[in-house]
Write an enzyme that holds these catalytic residues in place. Structure first.
Site, mmCIF file in Angstrom:
data_model
loop_
_atom_site.group_PDB
_atom_site.id
_atom_site.type_symbol
_atom_site.label_atom_id
_atom_site.label_comp_id
_atom_site.label_asym_id
_atom_site.label_seq_id
_atom_site.Cartn_x
_atom_site.Cartn_y
_atom_site.Cartn_z
ATOM 1 N N PHE A 6 0.876 -1.119 -0.002
ATOM 2 C CA PHE A 6 0.099 0.078 0.094
ATOM 3 C C PHE A 6 0.882 1.269 -0.126
ATOM 4 O O PHE A 6 1.659 1.571 0.778
ATOM 5 C CB PHE A 6 -0.999 -0.096 1.209
ATOM 6 C CG PHE A 6 -1.895 0.997 1.297
ATOM 7 C CD1 PHE A 6 -2.963 0.734 0.194
ATOM 8 C CD2 PHE A 6 -1.891 2.410 2.081
ATOM 9 C CE1 PHE A 6 -3.737 2.186 0.510
ATOM 10 C CE2 PHE A 6 -2.546 3.281 2.062
ATOM 11 C CZ PHE A 6 -3.782 3.231 1.106
ATOM 12 N N ARG A 19 -12.363 -4.415 -7.999
ATOM 13 C CA ARG A 19 -11.958 -5.277 -6.744
ATOM 14 C C ARG A 19 -13.343 -5.363 -5.920
ATOM 15 O O ARG A 19 -14.152 -4.701 -5.785
ATOM 16 C CB ARG A 19 -11.414 -4.190 -5.881
ATOM 17 C CG ARG A 19 -10.288 -4.879 -4.859
ATOM 18 C CD ARG A 19 -9.446 -3.733 -4.249
ATOM 19 N NE ARG A 19 -10.082 -2.720 -3.511
ATOM 20 C CZ ARG A 19 -9.420 -2.203 -2.470
ATOM 21 N NH1 ARG A 19 -8.353 -2.291 -2.129
ATOM 22 N NH2 ARG A 19 -10.374 -1.118 -1.767
ATOM 23 N N ASP A 54 1.027 -5.470 7.865
ATOM 24 C CA ASP A 54 -0.082 -4.603 7.808
ATOM 25 C C ASP A 54 -1.315 -5.590 7.217
ATOM 26 O O ASP A 54 -1.028 -6.332 6.251
ATOM 27 C CB ASP A 54 0.032 -3.562 6.584
ATOM 28 C CG ASP A 54 -1.320 -2.956 6.138
ATOM 29 O OD1 ASP A 54 -2.305 -3.269 6.784
ATOM 30 O OD2 ASP A 54 -1.101 -1.645 5.492
ATOM 31 N N TYR A 76 -11.899 0.215 10.087
ATOM 32 C CA TYR A 76 -13.329 0.597 9.193
ATOM 33 C C TYR A 76 -13.456 -0.470 8.099
ATOM 34 O O TYR A 76 -14.463 -0.096 7.301
ATOM 35 C CB TYR A 76 -13.056 1.987 8.852
ATOM 36 C CG TYR A 76 -11.811 2.350 8.233
ATOM 37 C CD1 TYR A 76 -11.443 2.057 6.805
ATOM 38 C CD2 TYR A 76 -10.712 2.960 8.715
ATOM 39 C CE1 TYR A 76 -10.080 2.270 6.184
ATOM 40 C CE2 TYR A 76 -9.373 3.244 8.289
ATOM 41 C CZ TYR A 76 -9.177 2.876 7.085
ATOM 42 O OH TYR A 76 -7.937 3.091 6.221
ATOM 43 N N LYS A 77 -12.480 -1.432 7.851
ATOM 44 C CA LYS A 77 -12.972 -2.190 6.802
ATOM 45 C C LYS A 77 -13.699 -3.304 7.301
ATOM 46 O O LYS A 77 -14.872 -3.262 7.506
ATOM 47 C CB LYS A 77 -11.420 -2.717 6.197
ATOM 48 C CG LYS A 77 -10.712 -1.528 5.697
ATOM 49 C CD LYS A 77 -9.548 -2.052 4.879
ATOM 50 C CE LYS A 77 -8.285 -1.153 4.498
ATOM 51 N NZ LYS A 77 -8.616 -0.324 3.351
HETATM 52 C C1 LIG Z 1 -3.361 -1.932 3.211
HETATM 53 C C2 LIG Z 1 -3.561 -0.475 3.937
HETATM 54 N N1 LIG Z 1 -2.625 0.065 4.578
HETATM 55 C C3 LIG Z 1 -2.771 1.267 5.185
HETATM 56 C C4 LIG Z 1 -3.911 1.951 4.826
HETATM 57 C C5 LIG Z 1 -3.990 3.199 5.516
HETATM 58 O O1 LIG Z 1 -4.852 3.216 6.751
HETATM 59 P P1 LIG Z 1 -5.157 4.491 7.408
HETATM 60 O O2 LIG Z 1 -5.987 5.505 6.645
HETATM 61 O O3 LIG Z 1 -6.108 4.088 8.691
HETATM 62 O O4 LIG Z 1 -3.873 5.331 7.917
HETATM 63 C C6 LIG Z 1 -4.878 1.463 3.901
HETATM 64 C C7 LIG Z 1 -6.156 2.276 3.619
HETATM 65 O O5 LIG Z 1 -6.999 1.986 3.136
HETATM 66 C C8 LIG Z 1 -4.656 0.163 3.552
HETATM 67 O O6 LIG Z 1 -5.506 -0.403 2.582
#
Ligand SMILES: Cc1ncc(COP(=O)(O)O)c(C=O)c1O
Length: 409
Positions: free
Chosen positions: A125, A369, A196, A221-222
């Site tokens: 990410f 997706r 992560d 939140y997911k």
């Molecule tokens: C794999 C992954 N890592 C990190 C994040 C970022 O998370 P945050 O906005 O809570 O910092 C996301 C956001 O969608 C994500 O999909």
């Protein structure tokens, strides 16, 4: 041949079928968007009203103790631990995923002072990579954030690596790393592994303890359905808790916050990673979503998700043969709770799907997706979504074919 009747038969014997009614899902909407934002549990509004009116409203500041607000980050952390394979005392709910990544990456780097490489992959990410790059800059630029191909991670771990920083399930392709194998390789080279788990926590079983992961971060939140901007979580294996120092030394992580001493003394264990006053309303909402998953059991959720992923991928091929390129792996062992397909007209197809109520998302340039959140999805939803996909493809072909210039193309 998969038929709607066969899928309806699966729904009729699905032990998790009843959970769908415990989410607010709009009639006519098919929810494949849980890896962006999970839908609200029905109980969330009442739980928030209770915290606002019965706790905050009545007991004000005394609520921190009377209603045990102080313990919420650790209490909900332990519940999330049940979803990610972590024994109690290793998961804390706080801040956002990116902040927690900064915190744990800094702690891990400090635990490997002679090493200069943060190893990640080119499918990670981007926000995680930005956090690592900036941390490296703020540490004087002596650390390199080394990016390698997803399939080359294991082979690239050597004794220069301080931390292997990866996302368990690729956000764009759904491909899953072998957490246990990569962590073992990192350890054999003397490195630490930071995972992560944003796209796996709550969707499929994660086994942080069994994989001997050192650190992990995830968001609320997911799949945990904690609501937009819900607090995130961090995991620190017991064996590192005494050594891992947070770079964010807030008063809530002090050994005696209420003593208001001017010199910082970290609390023991996980609590030192709290920085500020916990966001109680966010925590309360998150707990409702987490409780639903704990009640359903992550093994059952993961098993249903695997069957639904297989069925969905097979249905796309059955109903729209040769139309899409599968971006997510065909091998269920490598796929993490989503089906991702691409098409040169992905953007336009995505818009039409959304207009038809098929909630999903598009990742540039053309990846559609579909996240498989087993508590919210019926088997027949898979059929209905693919029929929308098929109708869109057919209509587009007809429209294109009726254009005079297309006849000469
Ligand atoms: C794999 C992954 N890592 C990190 C994040 C970022 O998370 P945050 O906005 O809570 O910092 C996301 C956001 O969608 C994500 O999909």
């Amino acid at each position: 041949m998969i038929t709607r009747d066969k899928l309806a038969a699966l729904d009729s014997v699905d032990p998790l079928a009843g959970f769908r009614d415990r989410f607010e899902l709009r009639e006519g909407t098919l929810h494949f968007g849980g890896n962006s934002l999970g839908p609200p549990p029905v109980a969330t509004a009442a739980r928030l009203a209770e915290v606002i009116h019965e706790q905050w409203g009545k007991d004000l500041n005394r609520s921190w103790l009377i209603h045990d607000w102080v313990q919420m980050p650790a209490r909900i952390g332990d519940k999330i631990g049940q979803l990610v394979g972590a024994a109690p005392g290793q998961v804390l709910v706080t801040d956002s995923l990116s902040i927690n990544l900064h915190r744990l990456l800094a702690a891990a780097i400090a635990m490997r002072p002679d090493r200069r490489v943060i190893l990640t992959d080119s499918g990670n990410f981007p926000g995680d990579v930005y956090m690592a790059q900036n941390l490296s800059r703020s540490l004087g630029g002596r650390h390199e954030v080394r990016r390698v191909e997803e399939t080359a991670v294991e082979a690239s771990i050597d004794e220069s690596v301080a931390v292997v920083m990866l996302t368990d399930v690729n956000f764009r392709t759904g491909r899953r790393h072998d957490m246990a194998a990569i962590t073992a390789k990192a350890h054999s080279a003397g490195a630490l592994a930071l995972w992560d788990v944003a796209h796996s926590a709550g969707a499929i079983p994660v086994a942080l303890d069994a994989a001997s992961a050192d650190f992990a971060v995830g968001c609320g939140y997911k799949y945990l359905c904690g609501g937009p901007g819900a607090p995130a979580f961090l995991y620190i294996a017991h064996r590192h808790q005494a050594a891992a120092r947070s770079p964010l030394s807030g008063w809530m992580g002090h050994a005696s916050p209420a003593a208001f001493e001017l010199d910082y003394q970290p609390a023991d264990g996980l609590r030192r990673h709290l920085c500020s006053t916990p966001a109680i309303l966010g925590l309360a909402a998150l707990e409702v979503g987490v409780d639903l998953l704990v009640e359903a059991g992550i093994a059952r959720v993961g098993a249903k998700s695997a069957v639904q992923c297989d069925a969905f991928a097979a249905l796309i091929e059955q109903e729209c043969p040769g139309t899409f390129t599968f971006v997510s792996p065909g091998d269920p062992g490598q796929r993490g709770g989503k089906v991702c397909i691409s098409h040169p007209e992905g953007d336009a197809i995505s818009q039409e799907l959304l207009a038809r109520g098929v909630v999903h998302d598009l990742r540039p340039p053309d990846v559609l997706r579909f996240s498989i959140a087993a508590l919210c999805l019926r088997y027949v939803d898979l059929w209905d979504a693919v029929q929308h996909l098929k109708a869109i493809i057919t209509n587009r072909a007809v429209t294109r074919g009726s254009r005079p210039e297309a006849a000469h193309a």
